[in-house]
Design a protein around this motif. Structure first.
Motif, PDB file in Angstrom:
ATOM      1  N   CYS A 356       0.847  -1.186   0.000  1.00  0.00           N
ATOM      2  CA  CYS A 356       0.000   0.000   0.000  1.00  0.00           C
ATOM      3  C   CYS A 356       0.884   1.238   0.000  1.00  0.00           C
ATOM      4  O   CYS A 356       2.084   1.171   0.298  1.00  0.00           O
ATOM      5  CB  CYS A 356      -0.946   0.008   1.203  1.00  0.00           C
ATOM      6  SG  CYS A 356      -0.107   0.060   2.808  1.00  0.00           S
ATOM      7  N   GLY A 357       0.302   2.383  -0.325  1.00  0.00           N
ATOM      8  CA  GLY A 357       1.072   3.630  -0.372  1.00  0.00           C
ATOM      9  C   GLY A 357       0.358   4.671  -1.195  1.00  0.00           C
ATOM     10  O   GLY A 357      -0.735   4.434  -1.733  1.00  0.00           O
ATOM     11  N   VAL A 358       0.964   5.850  -1.289  1.00  0.00           N
ATOM     12  CA  VAL A 358       0.350   6.938  -2.041  1.00  0.00           C
ATOM     13  C   VAL A 358       0.659   6.766  -3.525  1.00  0.00           C
ATOM     14  O   VAL A 358       1.384   5.859  -3.934  1.00  0.00           O
ATOM     15  CB  VAL A 358       0.848   8.315  -1.526  1.00  0.00           C
ATOM     16  CG1 VAL A 358       0.492   8.511  -0.070  1.00  0.00           C
ATOM     17  CG2 VAL A 358       2.344   8.475  -1.739  1.00  0.00           C
ATOM     18  N   ASN A 359       0.124   7.667  -4.335  1.00  0.00           N
ATOM     19  CA  ASN A 359       0.261   7.548  -5.785  1.00  0.00           C
ATOM     20  C   ASN A 359       1.689   7.828  -6.243  1.00  0.00           C
ATOM     21  O   ASN A 359       2.350   8.726  -5.736  1.00  0.00           O
ATOM     22  CB  ASN A 359      -0.674   8.548  -6.481  1.00  0.00           C
ATOM     23  CG  ASN A 359      -2.107   8.433  -6.009  1.00  0.00           C
ATOM     24  OD1 ASN A 359      -2.439   8.931  -4.947  1.00  0.00           O
ATOM     25  ND2 ASN A 359      -2.941   7.781  -6.782  1.00  0.00           N
ATOM     26  N   GLY A 362       5.937   3.922  -6.753  1.00  0.00           N
ATOM     27  CA  GLY A 362       6.592   2.740  -7.320  1.00  0.00           C
ATOM     28  C   GLY A 362       6.170   1.436  -6.689  1.00  0.00           C
ATOM     29  O   GLY A 362       7.006   0.535  -6.526  1.00  0.00           O
ATOM     30  N   LYS A 363       4.891   1.287  -6.368  1.00  0.00           N
ATOM     31  CA  LYS A 363       4.416   0.035  -5.742  1.00  0.00           C
ATOM     32  C   LYS A 363       4.521  -1.139  -6.707  1.00  0.00           C
ATOM     33  O   LYS A 363       5.059  -2.190  -6.354  1.00  0.00           O
ATOM     34  CB  LYS A 363       2.968   0.201  -5.259  1.00  0.00           C
ATOM     35  CG  LYS A 363       2.802   1.095  -4.053  1.00  0.00           C
ATOM     36  CD  LYS A 363       1.377   1.132  -3.569  1.00  0.00           C
ATOM     37  CE  LYS A 363       0.440   1.681  -4.600  1.00  0.00           C
ATOM     38  NZ  LYS A 363       0.775   3.065  -5.008  1.00  0.00           N
ATOM     39  N   PHE A 481       4.278  -0.805   3.583  1.00  0.00           N
ATOM     40  CA  PHE A 481       4.024   0.550   3.094  1.00  0.00           C
ATOM     41  C   PHE A 481       5.164   0.943   2.154  1.00  0.00           C
ATOM     42  O   PHE A 481       6.340   0.871   2.528  1.00  0.00           O
ATOM     43  CB  PHE A 481       3.943   1.536   4.265  1.00  0.00           C
ATOM     44  CG  PHE A 481       3.749   2.971   3.843  1.00  0.00           C
ATOM     45  CD1 PHE A 481       2.482   3.464   3.579  1.00  0.00           C
ATOM     46  CD2 PHE A 481       4.839   3.823   3.696  1.00  0.00           C
ATOM     47  CE1 PHE A 481       2.292   4.784   3.188  1.00  0.00           C
ATOM     48  CE2 PHE A 481       4.657   5.143   3.305  1.00  0.00           C
ATOM     49  CZ  PHE A 481       3.380   5.626   3.047  1.00  0.00           C
ATOM     50  N   VAL A 482       4.812   1.341   0.943  1.00  0.00           N
ATOM     51  CA  VAL A 482       5.804   1.735  -0.058  1.00  0.00           C
ATOM     52  C   VAL A 482       5.867   3.261  -0.074  1.00  0.00           C
ATOM     53  O   VAL A 482       4.870   3.925  -0.374  1.00  0.00           O
ATOM     54  CB  VAL A 482       5.456   1.192  -1.455  1.00  0.00           C
ATOM     55  CG1 VAL A 482       6.558   1.530  -2.451  1.00  0.00           C
ATOM     56  CG2 VAL A 482       5.240  -0.318  -1.394  1.00  0.00           C
ATOM     57  N   GLY A 483       7.016   3.804   0.285  1.00  0.00           N
ATOM     58  CA  GLY A 483       7.200   5.255   0.303  1.00  0.00           C
ATOM     59  C   GLY A 483       8.486   5.615  -0.401  1.00  0.00           C
ATOM     60  O   GLY A 483       9.428   4.826  -0.467  1.00  0.00           O
ATOM     61  N   GLU A 484       8.536   6.839  -0.919  1.00  0.00           N
ATOM     62  CA  GLU A 484       9.725   7.266  -1.646  1.00  0.00           C
ATOM     63  C   GLU A 484      10.658   8.040  -0.732  1.00  0.00           C
ATOM     64  O   GLU A 484      10.229   8.713   0.210  1.00  0.00           O
ATOM     65  CB  GLU A 484       9.344   8.095  -2.866  1.00  0.00           C
ATOM     66  CG  GLU A 484       8.554   9.348  -2.568  1.00  0.00           C
ATOM     67  CD  GLU A 484       8.163  10.083  -3.842  1.00  0.00           C
ATOM     68  OE1 GLU A 484       8.429   9.541  -4.930  1.00  0.00           O
ATOM     69  OE2 GLU A 484       7.607  11.178  -3.735  1.00  0.00           O
ATOM     70  N   ALA A 485      11.948   7.952  -1.025  1.00  0.00           N
ATOM     71  CA  ALA A 485      12.966   8.574  -0.182  1.00  0.00           C
ATOM     72  C   ALA A 485      13.046  10.079  -0.389  1.00  0.00           C
ATOM     73  O   ALA A 485      13.800  10.744   0.314  1.00  0.00           O
ATOM     74  CB  ALA A 485      14.329   7.941  -0.483  1.00  0.00           C
ATOM     75  N   LEU A 519      11.364   1.411   0.869  1.00  0.00           N
ATOM     76  CA  LEU A 519      11.779   2.777   0.555  1.00  0.00           C
ATOM     77  C   LEU A 519      12.299   2.806  -0.878  1.00  0.00           C
ATOM     78  O   LEU A 519      13.307   2.160  -1.192  1.00  0.00           O
ATOM     79  CB  LEU A 519      12.855   3.224   1.540  1.00  0.00           C
ATOM     80  CG  LEU A 519      13.077   4.727   1.706  1.00  0.00           C
ATOM     81  CD1 LEU A 519      11.790   5.414   2.137  1.00  0.00           C
ATOM     82  CD2 LEU A 519      14.165   4.986   2.734  1.00  0.00           C
ATOM     83  N   THR A 520      11.616   3.539  -1.746  1.00  0.00           N
ATOM     84  CA  THR A 520      11.954   3.547  -3.172  1.00  0.00           C
ATOM     85  C   THR A 520      12.749   4.802  -3.544  1.00  0.00           C
ATOM     86  O   THR A 520      12.830   5.758  -2.769  1.00  0.00           O
ATOM     87  CB  THR A 520      10.668   3.497  -4.015  1.00  0.00           C
ATOM     88  OG1 THR A 520       9.938   4.711  -3.818  1.00  0.00           O
ATOM     89  CG2 THR A 520       9.815   2.319  -3.604  1.00  0.00           C
ATOM     90  N   LYS A 521      13.322   4.777  -4.763  1.00  0.00           N
ATOM     91  CA  LYS A 521      14.062   5.913  -5.332  1.00  0.00           C
ATOM     92  C   LYS A 521      15.216   6.347  -4.424  1.00  0.00           C
ATOM     93  O   LYS A 521      15.537   7.534  -4.329  1.00  0.00           O
ATOM     94  CB  LYS A 521      13.110   7.093  -5.601  1.00  0.00           C
ATOM     95  CG  LYS A 521      11.900   6.700  -6.443  1.00  0.00           C
ATOM     96  CD  LYS A 521      10.924   7.828  -6.617  1.00  0.00           C
ATOM     97  CE  LYS A 521       9.664   7.349  -7.323  1.00  0.00           C
ATOM     98  NZ  LYS A 521       8.650   8.404  -7.478  1.00  0.00           N
ATOM     99  N   PHE A 522      15.835   5.372  -3.783  1.00  0.00           N
ATOM    100  CA  PHE A 522      16.920   5.671  -2.849  1.00  0.00           C
ATOM    101  C   PHE A 522      18.187   6.106  -3.574  1.00  0.00           C
ATOM    102  O   PHE A 522      19.079   6.690  -2.965  1.00  0.00           O
ATOM    103  CB  PHE A 522      17.203   4.430  -1.993  1.00  0.00           C
ATOM    104  CG  PHE A 522      17.753   4.739  -0.632  1.00  0.00           C
ATOM    105  CD1 PHE A 522      16.952   5.319   0.336  1.00  0.00           C
ATOM    106  CD2 PHE A 522      19.064   4.458  -0.311  1.00  0.00           C
ATOM    107  CE1 PHE A 522      17.450   5.607   1.595  1.00  0.00           C
ATOM    108  CE2 PHE A 522      19.581   4.743   0.933  1.00  0.00           C
ATOM    109  CZ  PHE A 522      18.766   5.326   1.891  1.00  0.00           C
TER     110      PHE A 522
END
Length: 570
Positions: A356-359, A362-363, A481-485, A519-522
């Motif tokens: 889950c996560g916001v738009n 990168g889920k 939870f998928v969130g971006e860095a 944590l994406t886009k690290f």
């Protein structure tokens, strides 16, 4: 503890403190190594004090969240105070419904009396010494409690002033009317002044008096100083080193003595350094609220601690902050997906992970990366396309499925594709699709089900309700939870509201919240890695994976010390 109130070693790692309950106040003094030095048990109360104190230690002290000195657990409120010099924790517990105004002063008095009375025993290091010591503190404790209660009663509630005793009674309506110039002091002669202006038309105004120039500061004349600098004789001047204290060392040795570990840190000493550290953390993308809480926690941890040899305040604070950040990033519970999948396989059921996560974070991409990682470890994967809201979501997952199967041909797994997609198109109920996918995976002996959900903003109530329903109905083994860095302060808002929505819309008494973070886009943030700190601090849950690129191989586990090193780099 034993019944005499003496020290005892608490069995078990989590049994940090044994029972200590009173009629209003539950008080304990504990050493940081896990030894209960003294605690008080009052009469008429049977509730255990162990659980709340264990929760305090696990959730606050060990997680470096000791900036605030209060903690609430069920029906109990806990106040605690850290003594950093002797590494002690003083805990006071009382019913949450009570308003005890004297608790803060009371716990301060208990700390000072306990330190002063048993200073010699506390200075001797070692658990054996503390175990052999007997701390008979009950009489002092009761005396301090009585004094605190009496002082609270003596103060009492302040009575309200009568109207006649207030300043309002002295004011009249006329005195409260403001004139045109805004000056209340001119209202009495207001009309008179207007008439005077009318009468005074045509009169010659007198010239304004010229202000005299103020004289400068006069030179001070000393009584025996003489009038001329030529009379001074410089041949008899001596340099004298002196000490302000009798018997202390002077000169260079005194200066060195001040540097060598004789100073205990105070809040005033640390304040300038902590302000710089706070700004540094915010510049590295840590949420402002989290940065302030971290610095407050470090200040509590260091206050009263004696500095080491030849160390500065800045290096001491920086070292403590670095240790705190590493402790936060190292999870209190380890998420081992491979071990959990093997355990679920032994029970002949699939292991279910919900994303889950916001738009736009990168889920779907990172779901495909985790699929590749699971396939590489010999597991079969079923992807459930539960994003029935975004156009192209199902097609994106189908493309990933085709590419993953081309990397691992079907003949490698008894002729069956290692990755399959379960989808029912768009506009359907996501919770129902997930339930059908899990049942299909159980019948077809899939090892893992990865549930893809629609991206949603944390303020979108209908979509948050749908997500809570999906999780409550299907009870996945892991909620990630998928969130971006790249986020800063937004990370706090996202995680708090996602957890709150899952708790509010859940139909069970113990709602499922977020279990871990991806944590994406690290790879796009250089050394601005503060989002990792913000997310783990808010949820208390670990970062399971870090996305570092666009290929299936670009998935890493988080190295806590490397992240903290980048965070503390100037």
């Amino acid at each position: 503890r034993n019944h005499s109130g003496c020290g005892g070693l608490v069995p078990g790692a989590e049994r940090f403190l044994s029972k200590g309950v009173t009629w209003n106040i539950d008080t304990s003094c504990t050493n940081l190594s896990g030894i209960v030095l003294w605690c008080f048990q009052g009469t008429g109360v049977t509730e255990s004090f162990t659980g709340p104190v264990n929760a305090l230690i696990r959730s606050v002290i060990l997680q470096e969240r000791s900036g605030n000195n209060s903690y609430t657990h069920d029906a109990l409120s806990l106040k605690y105070k850290l003594d950093n010099e002797f590494e002690l924790v003083f805990v006071v517990g009382f019913q949450k419904i009570l308003t005890l105004t004297y608790v803060d002063k009371f716990i301060d008095d208990v700390q000072l009396h306990f330190r002063d009375r048993y200073k010699n025993e506390l200075e001797q290091k070692g658990a054996r010494t503390l175990l052999s010591s007997c701390f008979a503190f009950e009489d002092d404790f009761k005396m301090l409690l009585c004094e605190a209660e009496e002082s609270s009663k003596a103060r009492g509630p302040t009575s309200m002033r009568s109207f006649n005793a207030s300043l309002k009674s002295q004011k009249t309506v006329k005195s409260m009317i403001e004139t045109k110039g805004g000056d209340k002091g001119k209202e009495q002669g207001g009309k008179k002044n207007k008439n005077a202006k009318k009468e005074g038309k045509g009169l010659i105004k007198s010239p304004k008096p010229v202000k005299e120039k103020t004289k400068g500061k006069e030179k001070r004349v000393w009584t025996l100083g003489g009038n001329s600098t030529k009379e001074l004789d410089y041949s008899h001047i001596h340099l004298i080193f002196f000490s302000p204290k009798r018997g202390a060392y002077g000169g260079m040795f005194g200066m060195l003595k001040g540097l060598v570990g004789s100073k205990s840190l105070s809040q005033e000493d640390m304040e300038p350094v902590l302000d710089k550290m706070r700004d540094h953390l915010i510049a590295k993308n840590v949420a402002a609220e989290i940065a302030s809480q971290l610095c407050d926690s470090v200040a509590k941890k260091l206050e009263g601690k004696v500095m080491g040899t030849f160390t500065t305040v800045a290096s001491t604070v920086k070292g403590a902050l670095q240790d705190s950040l590493v402790q936060i990033l190292q999870p209190k519970r380890r998420v081992d997906i491979l071990r959990d999948v093997l355990e679920a396989r032994s029970q002949r059921r699939p292991f279910v992970i919900t994303f889950c996560g916001v738009n736009g974070v990168g889920k779907s991409t990172n779901l495909a990366k985790i699929s590749f990682w699971l396939i590489e470890n010999g597991f079969t994967v079923l992807i459930a396309a539960c994003d029935t809201f975004r156009a192209g979501a199902v097609e994106q997952l189908r493309t990933h499925q085709r590419r993953l199967n081309s990397l691992h041909p079907p003949q490698d797994d008894r002729g069956r594709p290692v990755v399959q997609l379960y989808e029912k198109g768009y506009g359907k109920d996501a919770a129902g699709i997930a339930m059908e996918a899990i049942a299909y995976a159980r019948n077809q002996d899939f090892d893992v089900v990865l549930v893809d959900t629609a991206g949603r903003m944390q303020d979108n109530t209908p979509l948050m309700t749908a997500l809570a329903k999906l999780i409550a109905v299907n009870m996945p083994d892991l909620v990630l939870f998928v969130g971006e860095a790249l986020v800063g302060n937004e990370a706090v808002d996202q995680l708090v509201k996602f957890n709150q929505a899952l708790a509010d819309h859940s139909i069970s008494d113990k709602p499922r919240l977020i279990d871990g973070i991806v944590l994406t886009k690290f790879d796009t943030i250089d050394d601005k890695v503060g989002a990792a700190i913000s997310m783990t601090y808010i949820t208390g849950q670990p970062i399971v994976f870090v996305g570092t690129g666009q290929t299936y191989n670009d998935l890493r586990s988080l190295n806590a010390r490397a992240v903290v090193g980048a965070l503390m780099k100037a």
